[in-house]
Design a protein around this motif. Structure first.
Motif, PDB file in Angstrom:
ATOM      1  N   SER A 188      61.692  48.903  78.362  1.00 23.37           N
ATOM      2  CA  SER A 188      62.202  49.262  77.042  1.00 23.37           C
ATOM      3  C   SER A 188      61.125  50.002  76.263  1.00 23.37           C
ATOM      4  N   ASP A 189      61.586  50.862  75.371  1.00 21.83           N
ATOM      5  CA  ASP A 189      60.690  51.634  74.518  1.00 21.83           C
ATOM      6  C   ASP A 189      60.408  50.848  73.250  1.00 21.83           C
ATOM      7  N   SER A 229      62.396  48.542  68.279  1.00 23.43           N
ATOM      8  CA  SER A 229      62.843  48.769  69.653  1.00 23.43           C
ATOM      9  C   SER A 229      64.364  48.620  69.695  1.00 23.43           C
ATOM     10  N   ASP A 230      65.063  49.272  70.592  1.00 26.44           N
ATOM     11  CA  ASP A 230      64.629  50.201  71.613  1.00 26.44           C
ATOM     12  C   ASP A 230      65.007  51.596  71.140  1.00 26.44           C
ATOM     13  N   ASN A 244      67.200  52.142  76.757  1.00 31.67           N
ATOM     14  CA  ASN A 244      68.448  51.420  77.020  1.00 31.67           C
ATOM     15  C   ASN A 244      69.552  51.879  76.065  1.00 31.67           C
ATOM     16  N   PRO A 294      72.480  48.180  75.275  1.00 31.87           N
ATOM     17  CA  PRO A 294      72.066  46.935  75.922  1.00 31.87           C
ATOM     18  C   PRO A 294      73.013  45.769  75.640  1.00 31.87           C
ATOM     19  N   GLN A 301      69.975  42.017  78.235  1.00 32.97           N
ATOM     20  CA  GLN A 301      69.011  43.103  78.070  1.00 32.97           C
ATOM     21  C   GLN A 301      68.324  43.034  76.710  1.00 32.97           C
ATOM     22  N   LYS A 302      69.067  42.632  75.680  1.00 33.29           N
ATOM     23  CA  LYS A 302      68.454  42.527  74.355  1.00 33.29           C
ATOM     24  C   LYS A 302      67.397  41.426  74.318  1.00 33.29           C
ATOM     25  N   ILE A 356      64.431  43.067  75.667  1.00 32.91           N
ATOM     26  CA  ILE A 356      63.898  43.997  74.670  1.00 32.91           C
ATOM     27  C   ILE A 356      63.076  43.241  73.633  1.00 32.91           C
ATOM     28  N   ASN A 368      59.710  42.196  75.244  1.00 30.73           N
ATOM     29  CA  ASN A 368      58.783  43.329  75.347  1.00 30.73           C
ATOM     30  C   ASN A 368      58.177  43.672  73.988  1.00 30.73           C
TER      31      ASN A 368
END
Length: 315
Positions: free
Chosen positions: A131-132, A150-151, A155, A158, A162-163, A166, A169
């Motif tokens: 993730s960015d 983010s993100d 993604n 998401p 996935q969240k 995120i 990260n």
């Protein structure tokens, strides 16, 4: 190396760069540096003791650019590769072998770089979601600070699982910046749960899931609208009661569109520099926009170095 608990909080990009220099220099593979911005950034990073640049791309073109910028080419390691996709693959190979500590995007698309990073048996995959995470300087109630979001670039839409990744990260980046227990706001367009607004339902679920103790090193709550996540006054007016309300360190956007628009609004309306790092791969991947100035890219290099150093200290 310093850990998250011993690291003093970083509140501005100048301190970020100075702290990163204490952990440098790292080998930064610059993919297709066929434009001035990435070359100026890696040159400044070298001068400040952050990085040793490994330039992967069309050597003649790069050397001509360096000459026009008044930068000596003798300080860099060159890997000649005219094709940008192969340049990305070569940079990934260096990272896999331990010959590069970070990857920096030059004049190559984010999709091409990430495709190379995740393709094949010899990839930068770790089993974690990529993730960015981007950061920017902020002033709230007269105090300078860094806010994390983010993100913004990886993604697209998401799901809940996935969240959660995120959030993890982003929290890792907060720890690298010395924020011991970051306050995480799950953003939506409104601060009340509305069944027809998926991001509010997700926010409620995420705050509940994270309260079970799986992430004891942060405080997660939501949904928040942007104003009551960062403004104590707005939170008070709207009667939003939460330990995160008005004081969020991390803003989790509902999807890539919201993250990208928010980030570009900060740049083009707010006049801010953003430092980006992709987290979740074996090495940090820096994806500053090709239109970003050298100062933003230099801050991204510094951020990537701190994230890499914290990751190694935990290993």
């Amino acid at each position: 190396l310093p850990t998250a608990t011993s690291r003093s909080m970083i509140r501005d990009f100048r301190t970020l760069i100075r702290k990163a220099a204490d952990s440098g220099p790292k080998r930064v593979a610059v993919i297709a540096p066929h434009e001035p911005s990435s070359l100026v950034a890696i040159s400044e990073a070298r001068d400040k003791g952050l990085a040793r640049g490994v330039l992967i791309g069309h050597r003649d073109l790069i050397e001509d650019l360096l000459k026009s910028l008044g930068i000596s080419s003798s300080a860099f390691e060159f890997h000649h590769e005219k094709n940008m996709d192969r340049a990305a693959e070569h940079g990934v190979a260096l990272a896999v072998s331990g010959e590069a500590d970070l990857l920096l995007k030059g004049n190559v698309s984010t999709n091409s770089l990430l495709a190379a990073a995740l393709r094949g048996a010899q990839s930068l995959k770790t089993g974690s979601l990529l993730s960015d995470v981007f950061i920017f300087e902020d002033v709230r109630e007269g105090k300078r600070r860094i806010t994390i979001a983010s993100d913004g670039g990886v993604n697209v839409a998401p799901d809940l699982k996935q969240k959660i990744s995120i959030i993890r990260n982003a929290v890792a980046v907060a720890h690298a910046l010395g924020i011991k227990v970051p306050k995480v706001a799950i953003l939506s367009g409104v601060e009340k749960v509305q069944p027809e607004v998926r991001s509010t339902v997700d926010a409620l679920a995420l705050s509940k899931i994270c309260s079970y103790g799986d992430m004891p090193d942060c405080i997660v709550d939501g949904p928040f609208a942007l104003d009551n996540a960062i403004s104590p006054e707005a939170a008070k007016i709207k009667k939003v009661e939460s330990p995160v309300a008005g004081v969020a360190d991390i803003l989790i956007l509902p999807d890539l569109e919201a993250g990208n628009i928010f980030g570009k609004s900060l740049v083009y309306y707010g006049g801010k520099d953003l430092a980006h790092v992709i987290v979740g791969a074996r090495v940090p991947i820096l994806i500053s926009s090709r239109s970003d100035p050298p100062g933003a890219r230099l801050a991204s290099i510094a951020l990537g170095i701190l994230v890499a150093s914290l990751h190694r200290s935990k290993d």
